[in-house]
Scaffold this motif. Sequence first.
Motif: not given
Length: 556
Positions: A85-86, A89-90, A92-93, A124
């Motif tokens: 997940a980390k 998320e990186e 997606r950022d 995402g």
Amino acid sequence: MGKKLIEVAPFLPLDAISVASKADKDKKTGTIKNVHKWFAPMPTPALRALIFAAVVDAPEDEGERRRLLELVERLVPENGNPPDAKVLEEARDEIRASNGDELPTVFDPFCGGGSTLIEAQRLGLPAMGSDLNPVPVLITRTLTQLVPQAAGRPALVGDTGTLGPAFSGTFSGLFADVQHYAEQVRAEVWDQVGHLYPKGPNGGTVIAWLWAWTTRCSNPVCGATMPLVTSMWLSKKRGDPQALVAQASGDHVEFAVGQEPVPAKGVVTRTGATCLVCGQPTPLGDIRESTKETPLGRQLLCVVADGVGGRTYLAADEVTVPEPDEPGDLDIALPKKALGFRVQGYGMTLQRDLYTDRQLVMLEAFAEAVAGVPERVRTDGGDDVYAATVTSILGLALGKLAQSNSTQVRWRLRDVNSKAEPAFGRHAMPMVWDFAETNPFGATVGDWSAQVSSIMAGLASLPVSELPSTVRRADARTTATQLDTPVVIVTDPPYFDQIGYADLSDFFYVWHRKALRKVHPDLYGTIVTPKDDELIATPYRHEGDNESGLELLTAR
């Protein structure tokens, strides 16, 4: 608009992407490939890396560029699984930083097994897809449009307590309901056709009935019934080999079971078959010619059953095989010629010829029961979308059931227990001379409940997306003009002269249509899959001239 990472980074981590893609391909369970058969699916790690690099801006600074390429590598773990997940998320950022509030929509006009849209959702991004062929539309619509809407939804009537740990989490309510309605379907079908699948004479559950096609010996003096067996071995399990022992008996051959095969080799080769009564060879061309007047017959070789001491192989004369009172109905023509098809040359011209009568009756009963699931779901309080979701999953299970219950199923020898191998080990429909008829209630390969569990394991690997996709059946030449939003097109076009996608898809389409016509009316307006506008070059559609097909594709 600046350049994207994919445009200026010629040295994407291809080795890492290749390793992850191979691991994804080699995975047998817990992958979207378990949801339904599709032909030549794209590896999900490759698409994940491709989509990310296509939507993220390329930095001017070399160090920043190198940092993003390292992120691409972390997006494709070497075990083929999704990143943690980390890392996601990186990623997606970075996508948001490059695109602000206007996230691009990923669009795949040849959506196939759904890999592109799934990976877009994992990153995402909003996603859309289309395909001319209803089978991939059904697969992708179920995976990316319907299932995401059931995320976090509590079970309607199912019991989540009966699910294993693999099915816990955001889709547990859906899985419990799918399992509940799958059991109702199984019970309904068992009441109709269970008598056709009795226990073996040893009291054990029958795993498979092994059959061979038969023809008449071409020797006019002999004329015996020739079983067309490719291997006399039944199992090469260490310490417990099992084999067929053939013995001529008048004008036919009988089979016992022993530990050494007799004869040592099968009777069918790439060029012909040998009569076990008189020893005369018959070329395959003569067999093909004979089927124009006399269809191939069928002979039971033996039965594989569970027993008190383990698996047993029972001679054909020890068992009785029930037959349905009425044969099944699937009088839909196979293509006269098609890429990878060989069965027509041996008198198999209809879809029904790919099944035994028992298989046809059983599959029709499952199709009818699945068609009744939407009303069951609505009666239990579910809305139309949820009813469509549950029923679509069970409709896909029906397609997988057909894949494991046809005369295209091989018996694969192993040094552990041998097993049935579902159809389409290759993208083709070859002539399978001896085949395994599996048991849809047998708790092994070919079993209804096993198909459902396999699909749920595949669904458990999906990302949790708050953005359900939109997937429709459409021609790739016109679908772009119907879009109302800018898109990034990410696709893996068909292999233009290697795979007959639509012709092969008919194997599944005819069953999907029986079960899902009311759930997806936009997909099932034709008896078979649309083919005239399919983007492949297959000679039989161009009067035998492959060059004409290539010219047509170029013109398009």
